[in-house]
Design a protein around this motif. Structure first.
Motif, PDB file in Angstrom:
ATOM      1  N   UNK A  99       0.823  -1.202   0.000  1.00 28.07           N
ATOM      2  CA  UNK A  99       0.000   0.000   0.000  1.00 28.07           C
ATOM      3  C   UNK A  99       0.858   1.253   0.000  1.00 28.07           C
ATOM      4  N   UNK A 100       1.847   1.256   0.880  1.00 26.34           N
ATOM      5  CA  UNK A 100       2.723   2.417   1.051  1.00 26.34           C
ATOM      6  C   UNK A 100       3.475   2.750  -0.245  1.00 26.34           C
ATOM      7  N   UNK A 101       4.011   1.733  -0.898  1.00 28.54           N
ATOM      8  CA  UNK A 101       4.848   1.981  -2.080  1.00 28.54           C
ATOM      9  C   UNK A 101       4.032   2.140  -3.351  1.00 28.54           C
ATOM     10  N   UNK A 102       2.920   1.408  -3.454  1.00 24.17           N
ATOM     11  CA  UNK A 102       2.272   1.331  -4.766  1.00 24.17           C
ATOM     12  C   UNK A 102       0.949   2.075  -4.852  1.00 24.17           C
ATOM     13  N   UNK A 103       0.335   2.393  -3.703  1.00 30.37           N
ATOM     14  CA  UNK A 103      -0.895   3.192  -3.748  1.00 30.37           C
ATOM     15  C   UNK A 103      -0.531   4.644  -3.458  1.00 30.37           C
ATOM     16  N   UNK A 105       2.112   5.940  -2.347  1.00 27.65           N
ATOM     17  CA  UNK A 105       3.470   6.331  -2.738  1.00 27.65           C
ATOM     18  C   UNK A 105       3.834   5.930  -4.163  1.00 27.65           C
ATOM     19  N   UNK A 106       2.838   5.596  -4.949  1.00 29.61           N
ATOM     20  CA  UNK A 106       3.118   5.077  -6.299  1.00 29.61           C
ATOM     21  C   UNK A 106       3.960   6.000  -7.149  1.00 29.61           C
ATOM     22  N   UNK A 107       3.664   7.294  -7.053  1.00 28.87           N
ATOM     23  CA  UNK A 107       4.416   8.246  -7.867  1.00 28.87           C
ATOM     24  C   UNK A 107       5.891   8.273  -7.461  1.00 28.87           C
ATOM     25  N   UNK A 108       6.131   8.274  -6.153  1.00 29.54           N
ATOM     26  CA  UNK A 108       7.523   8.297  -5.693  1.00 29.54           C
ATOM     27  C   UNK A 108       8.243   7.012  -6.101  1.00 29.54           C
ATOM     28  N   UNK A 109       7.486   5.896  -6.075  1.00 24.56           N
ATOM     29  CA  UNK A 109       8.100   4.609  -6.398  1.00 24.56           C
ATOM     30  C   UNK A 109       8.614   4.588  -7.843  1.00 24.56           C
ATOM     31  N   UNK A 110       7.765   4.933  -8.789  1.00 22.96           N
ATOM     32  CA  UNK A 110       8.225   4.849 -10.199  1.00 22.96           C
ATOM     33  C   UNK A 110       9.341   5.847 -10.467  1.00 22.96           C
ATOM     34  N   UNK A 111       9.252   7.025  -9.837  1.00 23.15           N
ATOM     35  CA  UNK A 111      10.299   8.025 -10.098  1.00 23.15           C
ATOM     36  C   UNK A 111      11.621   7.655  -9.433  1.00 23.15           C
ATOM     37  N   UNK A 112      11.533   7.054  -8.264  1.00 22.88           N
ATOM     38  CA  UNK A 112      12.769   6.610  -7.604  1.00 22.88           C
ATOM     39  C   UNK A 112      13.445   5.558  -8.475  1.00 22.88           C
ATOM     40  N   UNK A 113      12.636   4.660  -9.018  1.00 23.55           N
ATOM     41  CA  UNK A 113      13.179   3.575  -9.820  1.00 23.55           C
ATOM     42  C   UNK A 113      13.859   4.122 -11.089  1.00 23.55           C
ATOM     43  N   UNK A 130      -2.872  -4.181   6.338  1.00 22.16           N
ATOM     44  CA  UNK A 130      -2.926  -4.840   7.632  1.00 22.16           C
ATOM     45  C   UNK A 130      -3.214  -3.878   8.760  1.00 22.16           C
ATOM     46  N   UNK A 131      -2.483  -2.759   8.802  1.00 22.47           N
ATOM     47  CA  UNK A 131      -2.574  -1.861   9.961  1.00 22.47           C
ATOM     48  C   UNK A 131      -3.958  -1.211  10.076  1.00 22.47           C
ATOM     49  N   UNK A 132      -4.645  -1.063   8.936  1.00 20.04           N
ATOM     50  CA  UNK A 132      -6.008  -0.518   8.990  1.00 20.04           C
ATOM     51  C   UNK A 132      -7.027  -1.653   9.009  1.00 20.04           C
ATOM     52  N   UNK A 133      -6.543  -2.867   9.124  1.00 25.10           N
ATOM     53  CA  UNK A 133      -7.365  -4.056   9.408  1.00 25.10           C
ATOM     54  C   UNK A 133      -8.161  -4.592   8.228  1.00 25.10           C
ATOM     55  N   UNK A 134      -7.469  -4.807   7.110  1.00 26.76           N
ATOM     56  CA  UNK A 134      -8.047  -5.696   6.119  1.00 26.76           C
ATOM     57  C   UNK A 134      -8.770  -5.112   4.922  1.00 26.76           C
ATOM     58  N   UNK A 135      -8.239  -4.037   4.340  1.00 29.37           N
ATOM     59  CA  UNK A 135      -8.810  -3.544   3.083  1.00 29.37           C
ATOM     60  C   UNK A 135      -7.893  -3.983   1.932  1.00 29.37           C
ATOM     61  N   UNK A 136      -8.449  -3.998   0.708  1.00 36.24           N
ATOM     62  CA  UNK A 136      -7.614  -4.439  -0.418  1.00 36.24           C
ATOM     63  C   UNK A 136      -6.513  -3.424  -0.708  1.00 36.24           C
ATOM     64  N   UNK A 137      -5.414  -3.909  -1.249  1.00 35.80           N
ATOM     65  CA  UNK A 137      -4.265  -3.058  -1.591  1.00 35.80           C
ATOM     66  C   UNK A 137      -4.084  -3.096  -3.108  1.00 35.80           C
TER      67      UNK A 137
END
Lengths: 339, 617
Positions: A99-103, A105-113, A130-137
């Motif tokens: 979730x952190x990297x691809x939702x 933070x998705x923009x930061x992820x592709x640009x970092x790469x 997980x930390x918000x208890x079970x939503x789709x990522x």
């Protein structure tokens, strides 16, 4: 001057903070593997920095006895970029989740790469929030029922490896929580690689998405996991009896000795090839195609890092500047006296 | 230079506005006139006024680009309210600016650009050059395009290229009118085009001279104008600076004084981009300019660099500050130094990207979740952008806190003479760094400033973790203890409030007590000061308290507020600073004068308003 040589053990890297992941969480194995890998890296303890975003995995820095920064959701990679550029001597590790990297933070992820700063990214992929208890990522499979998709998830998931290939990333590896020794080895290789190294770690969320990776990670499913190594044939299965071949534009699974297939027919892994075509097939293998999921260093193609190119510009500007100091700069251009 | 036979008129100051299509080169014309005037020792202030589009539809009113310059032999505080000379290169430029010229003053138009088509584009229902529309002005109808082409005949240029030099022809005319030499511009043209495009340099210089000669031949005005007056600038060496450039230089100076390399992580945004561009030019001073993928990555990378020990700076404008809010809170929580420069523009949303406004004050003070105090400082002239970016950096580094520096489009793009600062005149900056070997060091233990020490990665033995979760008041470990949260919330506020102990006192211009206290902050200082000085000369009892330090406020503010019968707060928003003062000093009554037109105050409107307030019972 001789560099001070210190022998560290994994205990040197454990902080005094109680680890608060759920019992049975795959993240424990990753933490252990990282702590065991670190003494084998040619890095001083004070030069390690662990930077994370938000999520279960992002608690990671608190458990490391190194410099650490638990930041805000999705931005860990941008923060890590600044830390590394400010001091290229540091070994900067970015801990993130699907979730952190691809939702967020998705923009930061592709640009970092694409930017290729020498960072080591461990992307904990449990295909769920997980930390918000079970939503789709963004990596939750199509059709999967979660708290926010009670009738089933209706978006196609991201495959982190495919994003890395698409952004022409230089290093991508995949590991799993169930193979700690392999993980440790891959982390050492990620550190060694100069450039943005993305390691996708398949990890089990025992509470909200239990056994989601079992098809590819459980020890009874050896036929579904291929561990690639550069220069070695792509063999898998409990007896290494299976292999991958290229048939037209597709990967196919073959069995040695069946239909006259010999070891010479099996693809030999080349992690150093610039073109991403085969790499994309390898990262996608195992998506309902009867192929195994591929683990290990799938791509490692060296190129000058961002900071090396940046330093080259600094050096060249330094050499050619007409300003020795700021007083020179301030007094440059047209000036006049008031008397 | 001018011929000796022509008599001249003397004036102390003059306002000239160059206006044309956004492709006509008016910004260059204006800066050249300013540069020449500065070298002659004039004080000046300039204001470029350009459309948000790079090439707005040609010939339309929305595509008009203007550059106003106010020069004088005396103290010049603003780019001027109304122009004495308007240069209008087409009907749209005339239409857009006619209300900004003083009655009976001079308008120079390119008569060739008033064809039926040009008039249609500008949506003029008749030709203003015909009839009595402009009778109130002295209009010089010069066929500038034709004359420029005529002058450049024989150079082998095509018609379109020749026409491009018409701005230099016009500049030549204005140079003659104000007895200015051509050499500054000639030198500029040779340097800019000389090597690569010698023909273009030649053409422009030829056009410049032709314009000067034409004005002299037709005696464009009966008397050449000489600018006189008693010089009020301090003795010293001067140069022109733009506000954004001065901001960048102040940051570079703070880097040198603190020994911390600049890391500037930013995303391009009007009207702040020039700061990023300027820093990008100075890698040799150890400055790292990082153009990030978005505003959030701009501030996030900067926070990462702050953790690693840089002088951390991110630059933006209002919409960008909104995006940076969450990360700013992280810097508050982790108590890392951070300088955020917000070059304000008209808002909300995309608003008026190229126009000025002071409406981000509340966003700067409060635009974050939680109790999230940051220091807020505002610059008040293009030249003092240097001082305040330097001091904002100093406060960020020494007090381990985010600081928001507010400038605005008017300051950032405006230019003024700057008395060149010498590095050894500037104070030292001493960040609270802690080195290897510190015993029993605790990440959140505080010094006498209530500031925690800065242990940067790479320092042996000081490994520690920071983050956005609430911290234990000493160890910095995560803490959810209720009393600890209260304590930490209060100490973060007290730390920022304590900065006031290190600020100079607020100074009042004009009467130190009396009938009316005018209050302003940030970029409006020039207009307010001019208005207050004028009114004081007229015998009014009036003072000006202009604020550069917004949070914390200086210690003597309350004393000052108590010394006047009336207080008026003038600002380019609907009353944000007035409300802030009401929160801090509710015992006083505040009148307001507010303007939100994307334009600076005029001195005339301020004086009208202040007189009105003085005359009220």
């Amino acid at each position: 001057m001789e560099l001070e040589k210190v022998k560290y053990t994994y205990k040197d890297f454990s902080s005094d903070q109680e680890v608060k992941w759920c019992p049975g969480c795959g993240d424990y194995a990753i933490l252990n593997a990282v702590q065991k890998a670190m003494p084998e890296m040619p890095v001083k303890k004070e030069d390690f920095v662990f930077i994370s975003g938000i999520g279960c995995s992002s608690r990671f820095p608190y458990y490391m006895n190194t410099y650490g920064f638990h930041s805000i959701h999705g931005r860990g990679l941008a923060i890590a970029t600044g830390t590394k550029l400010a001091n290229p001597n540091l070994s900067v590790w970015q801990i993130t989740g699907d979730g952190d990297a691809l939702a967020i933070g998705g923009n930061h992820f592709i640009h970092a790469v694409r930017r290729n700063v020498d960072l080591n990214v461990i992307l904990f992929n449990n295909e769920i929030y997980g930390l918000t208890k079970g939503q789709f990522s963004p990596t939750t499979k199509l059709g999967m029922k979660t708290k926010t998709s009670p009738e089933g998830q209706i978006q196609n998931p991201f495959n982190p490896g495919e994003l890395v290939m698409g952004a022409k990333g230089r290093f991508f590896a995949r590991v799993m929580d169930k193979k700690p020794k392999h993980m440790k080895q891959i982390f050492i290789e990620a550190e060694k690689f100069k450039g943005t190294s993305v390691v996708e770690a398949l990890t089990n969320c025992v509470i909200f998405n239990d056994k989601i990776h079992d098809q590819f990670t459980h020890k009874t499913n050896q036929q579904n996991m291929l561990f690639v190594e550069h220069g070695k044939p792509m063999l898998f299965g409990s007896e290494k009896q299976y292999g991958l071949m290229l048939h037209g534009f597709k990967l196919i699974k073959v069995e040695l000795g069946v239909n006259h297939v010999t070891i010479d027919d099996i693809l030999v892994h080349d992690a150093h090839v610039e073109e991403t075509g085969l790499g994309i097939m390898l990262v996608n293998a195992g998506m309902n195609d009867g192929l195994p999921r591929v683990f290990g260093v799938i791509r490692a193609v060296q190129e000058d890092t961002f900071e090396v190119r940046m330093q080259a510009q600094v050096d060249s500007v330094r050499e050619n500047t007409k300003y020795n100091n700021l007083d020179d700069l301030f007094a440059s251009g047209e000036t006049w006296e008031i008397k | 230079m001018s011929s000796d036979t022509i008599t001249s008129t003397e004036v102390e100051e003059v306002v000239i506005k160059f206006a044309g299509d956004s492709g006509d080169g008016m910004q260059l014309t204006g800066t050249q006139f300013s540069g020449t005037s500065a070298l002659l020792g004039n004080d000046l202030a300039t204001f470029p006024d350009y459309p948000a589009e790079i090439r707005a539809p040609q010939g339309t009113v929305s595509g008009v680009s203007g550059f106003q310059v106010h020069i004088g032999g005396t103290d010049i505080q603003t780019p001027g309210d109304y122009a004495d000379v308007l240069v209008a290169m087409n009907p749209a430029a005339l239409k857009a600016n006619i209300k900004w010229i003083k009655a009976s003053k001079t308008i120079i138009v390119d008569a060739d650009s008033f064809t039926k088509k040009d008039l249609e584009k500008a949506e003029c229902d008749h030709n203003p050059l015909i009839g009595d529309t402009l009778d109130a002005y002295k209009v010089i109808k010069a066929p500038i395009t034709t004359l420029t082409k005529e002058a450049l005949k024989g150079l082998g240029l095509d018609a379109k290229t020749m026409a491009r030099s018409k701005n230099m022809f016009t500049l030549g005319m204005v140079y003659w009118m104000f007895s200015r030499p051509l050499d500054y511009t000639e030198k500029f043209l040779e340097q800019k085009f000389g090597k690569k495009l010698p023909l273009v340099a030649q053409a422009n210089i030829k056009a410049l001279k032709a314009g000067r000669n034409y004005a002299s031949t037709i005696e464009a005005i009966p008397n050449q104008i000489k600018i006189t007056g008693t010089q009020t600038l301090e003795k010293g060496t001067y140069r022109n600076v733009m506000g954004n450039q001065a901001t960048a230089w102040g940051i570079l100076a703070a880097s040198a004084k603190s020994g911390r390399d600049v890391f500037l992580g930013s995303y391009p945004i009007t009207p702040a981009t020039e700061i990023l561009q300027e820093v990008a030019k100075h890698k040799h001073f150890g400055a790292k300019a990082f153009q990030a993928e978005d505003e959030i990555a701009g501030i996030a990378s900067t926070i990462g660099a702050s953790f690693a020990g840089s002088l951390p700076v991110t630059t933006t404008s209002g919409p960008g500050l909104a995006l940076k809010g969450e990360a700013l809170g992280l810097a508050v929580m982790t108590e890392l130094p951070l300088l955020v420069v917000n070059v304000q523009r008209g808002g909300p949303s995309t608003g008026l990207p190229t126009k000025t406004e002071q409406s981000d004050l509340m966003q700067a003070l409060y635009g974050r979740n939680g109790e999230s105090p940051v220091a807020v400082i505002a610059a008040s002239s293009p030249a003092d952008c240097f001082d305040y970016s330097f001091h904002a950096s100093k406060i960020a580094l020494e007090h381990m806190t985010p600081v928001i520096l507010l400038t605005d489009g008017y300051l950032g793009n405006g230019s003024a003479p700057w008395k060149i600062k010498k590095m050894d005149e500037l104070p030292e900056i001493v960040p609270p760094l802690v080195g290897a070997g510190a015993e029993n060091w605790k990440p959140y233990a505080r010094n006498e400033k209530l500031v925690r020490e800065w242990a940067i990665p790479g320092t042996k033995g000081l490994e520690h973790r920071i983050g956005g979760l609430e911290k234990d008041s000493e160890s910095g470990n995560v803490s959810h203890v209720p009393e600890n949260h209260q304590k930490m919330t209060e100490v973060r506020a007290a730390k920022v409030a304590k900065i006031a102990d290190y600020l100079p006192e607020l100074q009042v211009e004009g009467d130190k007590e009396g009938d009316l206290l005018v209050i302003g902050w940030g970029g409006t200082k020039g207009s307010l000061l001019s208005a207050v000085r004028d009114m004081k000369e007229e015998g009014k009892s009036i003072g000006l308290a202009h604020f550069n330090y917004i949070n914390p406020l200086q210690r003597n503010v309350k004393d000052i507020l108590g010394k006047y019968k009336k207080i008026i707060v003038a600002e380019l928003n609907l009353g944000q600073f007035a409300n802030y003062l009401r929160i801090n000093f509710p015992e006083f009554e505040y009148k307001q004068y507010n303007k939100v037109q994307g334009l600076p105050f005029t001195v005339i409107e301020l004086k009208d308003e202040f007189n009105k307030v003085l005359n009220q019972n």
